[in-house]
Design an enzyme around this catalytic site. Sequence first.
Site, short mmCIF file in Angstrom:
data_model
loop_
_atom_site.label_atom_id
_atom_site.label_comp_id
_atom_site.label_asym_id
_atom_site.label_seq_id
_atom_site.Cartn_x
_atom_site.Cartn_y
_atom_site.Cartn_z
N ASP A 287 50.37 47.52 40.97
CA ASP A 287 49.10 48.25 41.09
C ASP A 287 49.17 49.47 41.99
O ASP A 287 48.19 49.82 42.65
CB ASP A 287 47.99 47.32 41.61
CG ASP A 287 47.66 46.22 40.63
OD1 ASP A 287 48.10 46.30 39.48
OD2 ASP A 287 46.97 45.26 41.02
N ASP A 511 42.44 36.14 43.39
CA ASP A 511 42.61 37.59 43.33
C ASP A 511 41.86 38.29 44.46
O ASP A 511 42.17 39.44 44.79
CB ASP A 511 42.08 38.14 42.00
CG ASP A 511 42.86 37.64 40.82
OD1 ASP A 511 44.09 37.55 40.91
OD2 ASP A 511 42.23 37.31 39.79
#
Length: 573
Positions: A287, A511
């Site tokens: 990411d 997450d």
Amino acid sequence: MSRTRTALLAAMALVGGATGTAFAVDPGGAGTAAVPCTVDYKVQNQWSTGFTAAVTITNNSAAKSSWSLKWSYAGNQKVTSGWNAKISQSGADVTVANESYNAQLATGGSVSFGFQGSYSGSNAIPATFTLDGVTCNVDSGGPGGPTDPPEPGGPANRVNNPYDGAKVYVNPEWSAKAAAEPGGSRIANQPTGVWLDRIAAINGAGGKMGLRAHLDEALRQKGSGELVVQLVIYNLPGRDCAALASNGELKADEIGRYKTEYIDPIKAILADSKYSSLRIVTTVEIDSLPNLVTNTGSRPTATPQCDVMKANGNYIKGVGYALNKLGDVPNVYNYVDAGHHGWIGWDDNFAPSATLFKEAASAEGATVNDVHGFITNTANYSALKENNFSINDNVAGKSVRESKWVDWNRYVDELSFAQAFRNQLVSVGFPSGIGMLIDTSRNGWGGAARPTGPGPQTSVDAYVDGGRYDRRINPGNWCNQSGAGLGERPQASPAAGIDAYVWMKPPGESDGASKEIPNDEGKGFDRMCDPTYEGNPRNGNNPSGALPDAPLSGHWFSAQFRQLMQNAYPPLS
């Protein structure tokens, strides 16, 4: 060690049997003269399907204002890309011409160029070269003479696919948590990634195993066979500039700390000869790089934090540094994170992302040969394969690409995206032997709500929404998704161009927190993890679809783990 073949003038004689000095035969018998050209052809790196080579021409004849080199391959080698020269190929015949900036070739002068090629079977070095029609022949192969190219695997003796023929490390800490859940013993023996998400994780933080402890356990699990250890390298300065839940400990300008306090100690441990028998797979900085493409500048998805990271270059520098240092360790296989189809599958993201990855792989001393492959869908939920519709379908006069779900993306699932993106990466200069990994830890989307066939053809939206396995509200949703399930179990070589399906994100690890939780891990609160959040431009201003009562990212989330087992596809027995 690179392998070399030096080419000399064809009509040469070796005096007194010497192998180091060559003289051209004088047809008139008047004497000898220096050879008019030499060609040094080096295979620098080679793997099972491709190679890179460097070529140096030395001109010992009259000065040239332009030049052309030719050779023919005995096998099926194909030049796929090159630099510092114009390279073309017709069948087995290769022609190399100068660029405008290196056309001049003085007497005694040299010029160099390089290229990447593909092959299957053998990769014999060309026997004959001609420079402007003058034939250059190989020397006799004595000391310092020609040698064969390296065996597949290159100078580091890496295998083409580290997962082939190998077990994969089972993290005992994750395994114990999984086994403690009702029914969790069914998957507790699956391999998952070990996340090094802060400096303290290297030596062990909060009572957890450190890197050496994991590698020692990996040696025990290995036995006499081959074993892969999967590490996630995840601590860039200004980490995850568009996702606050996974922000890290290092500030945007702390590239020095990243290098000396994080990457250097990891390399020192991985380079310990004690661990040389392990195949160590690194997933490098998830990411990060895609954010520089999609979340900067004038785009509606841009964030000030991502603009800072693009301006200071520390994502590029950090990834390049990690690839360079870790790539020096012979048994390390670097896989760079490449987002997922719902992030960079659109036309304006696809090619620019590959170009940016090439830039990062060429920074801080790294080269494309430090990259063994790429990984997609890390810690994400994109379905592996949508069987009930394809990008080429048309319904009610509209293309599937016009549906709200697909939204003009060129890909509808991870497998098609990963295979296509691999080709794009090769086209910009990555080795043709790179392989892809796909994280299938949470993209199964099984359970009772899984569609059994296409949706109704009353409209393109009804058709897609009724048939899609991925039941997120929007493909931009990424945090603790409601309804998700375990995906394909980890396995090697499952499809063309795919090295493995992996569970890089350990199922059951959150997450991000559904509400703000004070912590000493540098982790912020992202509203995308709040089930009441109504969204932002990065998810089309849709509800987040997140589960409630989630802990900090990386912490155990029992409710999510149980949901993942319940909705597993293939189902758990």
